[in-house]
Design a protein around this motif. Structure first.
Motif, PDB file in Angstrom:
ATOM      1  N   MET A   1      26.173  70.785 -12.964  1.00  0.00           N
ATOM      2  CA  MET A   1      24.833  71.013 -12.419  1.00  0.00           C
ATOM      3  C   MET A   1      24.912  71.216 -10.906  1.00  0.00           C
ATOM      4  SD  MET A   1      21.498  68.460 -12.390  1.00  0.00           S
ATOM      5  CE  MET A   1      21.193  68.521 -14.163  1.00  0.00           C
ATOM      6  N   SER A   2      24.320  72.298 -10.413  1.00  0.00           N
ATOM      7  CA  SER A   2      24.321  72.559  -8.977  1.00  0.00           C
ATOM      8  C   SER A   2      23.398  71.568  -8.267  1.00  0.00           C
ATOM      9  CB  SER A   2      23.845  73.985  -8.711  1.00  0.00           C
ATOM     10  OG  SER A   2      22.466  74.111  -9.007  1.00  0.00           O
ATOM     11  N   HIS A   3      23.587  71.466  -6.948  1.00  0.00           N
ATOM     12  CA  HIS A   3      22.732  70.525  -6.215  1.00  0.00           C
ATOM     13  C   HIS A   3      21.283  71.007  -6.204  1.00  0.00           C
ATOM     14  CE1 HIS A   3      23.217  73.388  -2.856  1.00  0.00           C
ATOM     15  NE2 HIS A   3      22.156  72.817  -2.321  1.00  0.00           N
ATOM     16  N   HIS A   4      21.062  72.319  -6.295  1.00  0.00           N
ATOM     17  CA  HIS A   4      19.690  72.837  -6.371  1.00  0.00           C
ATOM     18  C   HIS A   4      19.011  72.340  -7.652  1.00  0.00           C
ATOM     19  CE1 HIS A   4      20.236  75.483  -2.962  1.00  0.00           C
ATOM     20  NE2 HIS A   4      21.306  76.037  -3.520  1.00  0.00           N
ATOM     21  N   ALA A   5      19.721  72.446  -8.770  1.00  0.00           N
ATOM     22  CA  ALA A   5      19.168  72.007 -10.049  1.00  0.00           C
ATOM     23  C   ALA A   5      18.948  70.499 -10.062  1.00  0.00           C
ATOM     24  CB  ALA A   5      20.100  72.417 -11.188  1.00  0.00           C
ATOM     25  N   PHE A   6      19.880  69.743  -9.446  1.00  0.00           N
ATOM     26  CA  PHE A   6      19.742  68.278  -9.406  1.00  0.00           C
ATOM     27  C   PHE A   6      18.482  67.870  -8.659  1.00  0.00           C
ATOM     28  CE2 PHE A   6      20.333  64.417  -6.855  1.00  0.00           C
ATOM     29  CZ  PHE A   6      20.447  63.474  -7.872  1.00  0.00           C
ATOM     30  N   PHE A   7      18.296  68.416  -7.446  1.00  0.00           N
ATOM     31  CA  PHE A   7      17.125  68.040  -6.657  1.00  0.00           C
ATOM     32  C   PHE A   7      15.833  68.559  -7.289  1.00  0.00           C
ATOM     33  CE2 PHE A   7      20.274  67.476  -3.165  1.00  0.00           C
ATOM     34  CZ  PHE A   7      19.943  66.161  -2.857  1.00  0.00           C
ATOM     35  N   SER A   8      15.907  69.688  -7.982  1.00  0.00           N
ATOM     36  CA  SER A   8      14.731  70.183  -8.688  1.00  0.00           C
ATOM     37  C   SER A   8      14.336  69.236  -9.809  1.00  0.00           C
ATOM     38  CB  SER A   8      15.005  71.582  -9.248  1.00  0.00           C
ATOM     39  OG  SER A   8      13.880  72.075  -9.949  1.00  0.00           O
ATOM     40  N   ALA A   9      15.330  68.777 -10.581  1.00  0.00           N
ATOM     41  CA  ALA A   9      15.063  67.831 -11.665  1.00  0.00           C
ATOM     42  C   ALA A   9      14.512  66.516 -11.108  1.00  0.00           C
ATOM     43  CB  ALA A   9      16.335  67.584 -12.460  1.00  0.00           C
ATOM     44  N   LEU A  10      15.089  66.067  -9.985  1.00  0.00           N
ATOM     45  CA  LEU A  10      14.608  64.838  -9.356  1.00  0.00           C
ATOM     46  C   LEU A  10      13.159  64.995  -8.911  1.00  0.00           C
ATOM     47  CD1 LEU A  10      15.046  62.020  -8.097  1.00  0.00           C
ATOM     48  CD2 LEU A  10      15.929  63.170  -6.044  1.00  0.00           C
ATOM     49  N   ALA A  11      12.841  66.136  -8.296  1.00  0.00           N
ATOM     50  CA  ALA A  11      11.474  66.376  -7.826  1.00  0.00           C
ATOM     51  C   ALA A  11      10.489  66.431  -8.992  1.00  0.00           C
ATOM     52  CB  ALA A  11      11.421  67.678  -7.019  1.00  0.00           C
ATOM     53  N   MET A  12      10.889  67.072 -10.099  1.00  0.00           N
ATOM     54  CA  MET A  12      10.001  67.135 -11.265  1.00  0.00           C
ATOM     55  C   MET A  12       9.790  65.750 -11.870  1.00  0.00           C
ATOM     56  SD  MET A  12      10.760  70.738 -13.236  1.00  0.00           S
ATOM     57  CE  MET A  12      12.550  70.759 -13.096  1.00  0.00           C
ATOM     58  N   ALA A  13      10.849  64.938 -11.906  1.00  0.00           N
ATOM     59  CA  ALA A  13      10.719  63.573 -12.432  1.00  0.00           C
ATOM     60  C   ALA A  13       9.773  62.752 -11.563  1.00  0.00           C
ATOM     61  CB  ALA A  13      12.095  62.917 -12.501  1.00  0.00           C
ATOM     62  N   LEU A  14       9.919  62.866 -10.233  1.00  0.00           N
ATOM     63  CA  LEU A  14       9.035  62.133  -9.325  1.00  0.00           C
ATOM     64  C   LEU A  14       7.592  62.611  -9.457  1.00  0.00           C
ATOM     65  CD1 LEU A  14      11.303  62.049  -6.129  1.00  0.00           C
ATOM     66  CD2 LEU A  14      10.714  60.115  -7.603  1.00  0.00           C
ATOM     67  N   THR A  15       7.413  63.904  -9.705  1.00  0.00           N
ATOM     68  CA  THR A  15       6.065  64.449  -9.910  1.00  0.00           C
ATOM     69  C   THR A  15       5.408  63.830 -11.140  1.00  0.00           C
ATOM     70  OG1 THR A  15       6.682  66.568  -8.899  1.00  0.00           O
ATOM     71  CG2 THR A  15       4.742  66.559 -10.318  1.00  0.00           C
ATOM     72  N   LEU A  16       6.163  63.767 -12.239  1.00  0.00           N
ATOM     73  CA  LEU A  16       5.627  63.196 -13.474  1.00  0.00           C
ATOM     74  C   LEU A  16       5.326  61.708 -13.307  1.00  0.00           C
ATOM     75  CD1 LEU A  16       8.000  64.979 -16.024  1.00  0.00           C
ATOM     76  CD2 LEU A  16       5.564  65.434 -15.673  1.00  0.00           C
ATOM     77  N   VAL A  17       6.240  60.991 -12.642  1.00  0.00           N
ATOM     78  CA  VAL A  17       6.038  59.550 -12.415  1.00  0.00           C
ATOM     79  C   VAL A  17       4.807  59.323 -11.544  1.00  0.00           C
ATOM     80  CG1 VAL A  17       7.006  57.497 -11.278  1.00  0.00           C
ATOM     81  CG2 VAL A  17       8.454  58.917 -12.732  1.00  0.00           C
ATOM     82  N   GLY A  18       4.633  60.179 -10.529  1.00  0.00           N
ATOM     83  CA  GLY A  18       3.501  60.023  -9.626  1.00  0.00           C
ATOM     84  C   GLY A  18       2.165  60.312 -10.280  1.00  0.00           C
ATOM     85  N   PHE A  19       2.127  61.316 -11.150  1.00  0.00           N
ATOM     86  CA  PHE A  19       0.861  61.718 -11.780  1.00  0.00           C
ATOM     87  C   PHE A  19       0.497  60.861 -12.996  1.00  0.00           C
ATOM     88  CE2 PHE A  19       1.098  65.859  -9.529  1.00  0.00           C
ATOM     89  CZ  PHE A  19      -0.227  65.957  -9.149  1.00  0.00           C
ATOM     90  N   TYR A  20       1.472  60.229 -13.614  1.00  0.00           N
ATOM     91  CA  TYR A  20       1.212  59.515 -14.867  1.00  0.00           C
ATOM     92  C   TYR A  20       0.106  58.456 -14.739  1.00  0.00           C
ATOM     93  CZ  TYR A  20       1.817  56.400 -18.845  1.00  0.00           C
ATOM     94  OH  TYR A  20       1.596  55.605 -19.931  1.00  0.00           O
ATOM     95  N   PRO A  21       0.164  57.563 -13.734  1.00  0.00           N
ATOM     96  CA  PRO A  21      -0.908  56.555 -13.634  1.00  0.00           C
ATOM     97  C   PRO A  21      -2.287  57.176 -13.444  1.00  0.00           C
ATOM     98  CG  PRO A  21       0.955  55.984 -12.232  1.00  0.00           C
ATOM     99  CD  PRO A  21       1.170  57.389 -12.677  1.00  0.00           C
ATOM    100  N   TYR A  22      -2.338  58.293 -12.725  1.00  0.00           N
ATOM    101  CA  TYR A  22      -3.622  58.949 -12.483  1.00  0.00           C
ATOM    102  C   TYR A  22      -4.183  59.537 -13.772  1.00  0.00           C
ATOM    103  CZ  TYR A  22      -7.119  61.230  -9.544  1.00  0.00           C
ATOM    104  OH  TYR A  22      -8.296  61.614  -8.949  1.00  0.00           O
ATOM    105  N   LEU A  23      -3.312  60.206 -14.540  1.00  0.00           N
ATOM    106  CA  LEU A  23      -3.746  60.754 -15.828  1.00  0.00           C
ATOM    107  C   LEU A  23      -4.177  59.640 -16.780  1.00  0.00           C
ATOM    108  CD1 LEU A  23      -1.018  63.502 -16.312  1.00  0.00           C
ATOM    109  CD2 LEU A  23      -3.485  63.902 -16.246  1.00  0.00           C
ATOM    110  N   ARG A  24      -3.432  58.552 -16.775  1.00  0.00           N
ATOM    111  CA  ARG A  24      -3.781  57.421 -17.637  1.00  0.00           C
ATOM    112  C   ARG A  24      -5.142  56.846 -17.245  1.00  0.00           C
ATOM    113  NH1 ARG A  24       0.303  52.484 -17.513  1.00  0.00           N
ATOM    114  NH2 ARG A  24      -0.652  52.311 -15.439  1.00  0.00           N
ATOM    115  N   GLY A  25      -5.411  56.796 -15.948  1.00  0.00           N
ATOM    116  CA  GLY A  25      -6.702  56.301 -15.477  1.00  0.00           C
ATOM    117  C   GLY A  25      -7.850  57.184 -15.917  1.00  0.00           C
TER     118      GLY A  25
END
Length: 203
Positions: A1-25
């Motif tokens: 996995m290239s470093h671009h793909a790694f940081f992209s996956a990390l950013a998408m994971a953080l996005t989902l983690v950040g939005f989850y409580p809001y969607l649940r609310g």
């Protein structure tokens, strides 16, 4: 996995983690988002995503696309569950500014100017939050903004092409999130100092 793909996956994971409580609310009824605000944020984010792809952002643009999809979902849920639907003159100004980015992009044949307009719109949207944090630093979560500051840093690192078009939006929003965190920390520290002084001198 290239470093671009790694940081992209990390950013998408953080996005989902950040939005989850809001969607649940929203689904539980404890959160009532402003429909118009989320329509504006969804439109700005999706156009920025398109501009980043057009400018060669590659996998680094995907987290912004995921954010666009999630903000659209929140706007739909807010409407279906009848969240805050009050619309002010300022809301219309923001929407017109956001939509103006599309003809500007078409007329100039340069996605950069669309991104500049949309970044300014999103940054102006932080104004009410800054004012609220100054008045009530306990009303916002420092961790939430820290998470999205980290997400935007990961987006910049994931980009395959770095230019004003690809970097401006995530860098500016990440910096604004850091600004909110600093205001929260300063406000809470000042409140703690006042509380200690009140304990020693209740007058």
């Amino acid at each position: 996995m290239s470093h671009h793909a790694f940081f992209s996956a990390l950013a998408m994971a953080l996005t989902l983690v950040g939005f989850y409580p809001y969607l649940r609310g929203i689904l539980s009824g404890s959160t009532r988002p402003h429909v118009f605000s989320w329509v504006i944020w969804a439109s700005t984010t999706l156009v920025v995503f398109s501009a980043q792809i057009d400018a060669g952002g590659g996998v680094g643009a995907w987290p912004i696309g995921v954010s666009g999809v999630l903000t659209t979902l929140i706007a739909v849920l807010a409407w279906r569950r009848r969240g805050d639907v009050s619309i002010t003159r300022g809301d219309w100004v923001f929407l017109v500014l956001a939509l103006s980015s599309l003809p500007l992009w078409y007329l100039t044949d340069d996605a950069m100017w669309a991104v500049v307009v949309l970044t300014v719109v999103d940054l102006l949207g932080f104004g009410p939050t800054f004012r609220k944090v100054c008045a009530a630093p306990q009303s916002e979560s420092c961790g939430f903004y820290g998470l999205f500051a980290l997400r935007n840093a990961a987006v910049v690192l994931a980009l395959e092409q770095h230019s004003v078009t690809t970097v401006l939006f995530p860098a500016a929003i990440g910096t604004a999130c850091i600004g909110v965190m600093l205001l929260i920390a300063y406000g809470r520290r000042r409140a703690a100092v006042r509380a200690r002084r009140h304990c020693y001198d209740p007058r």
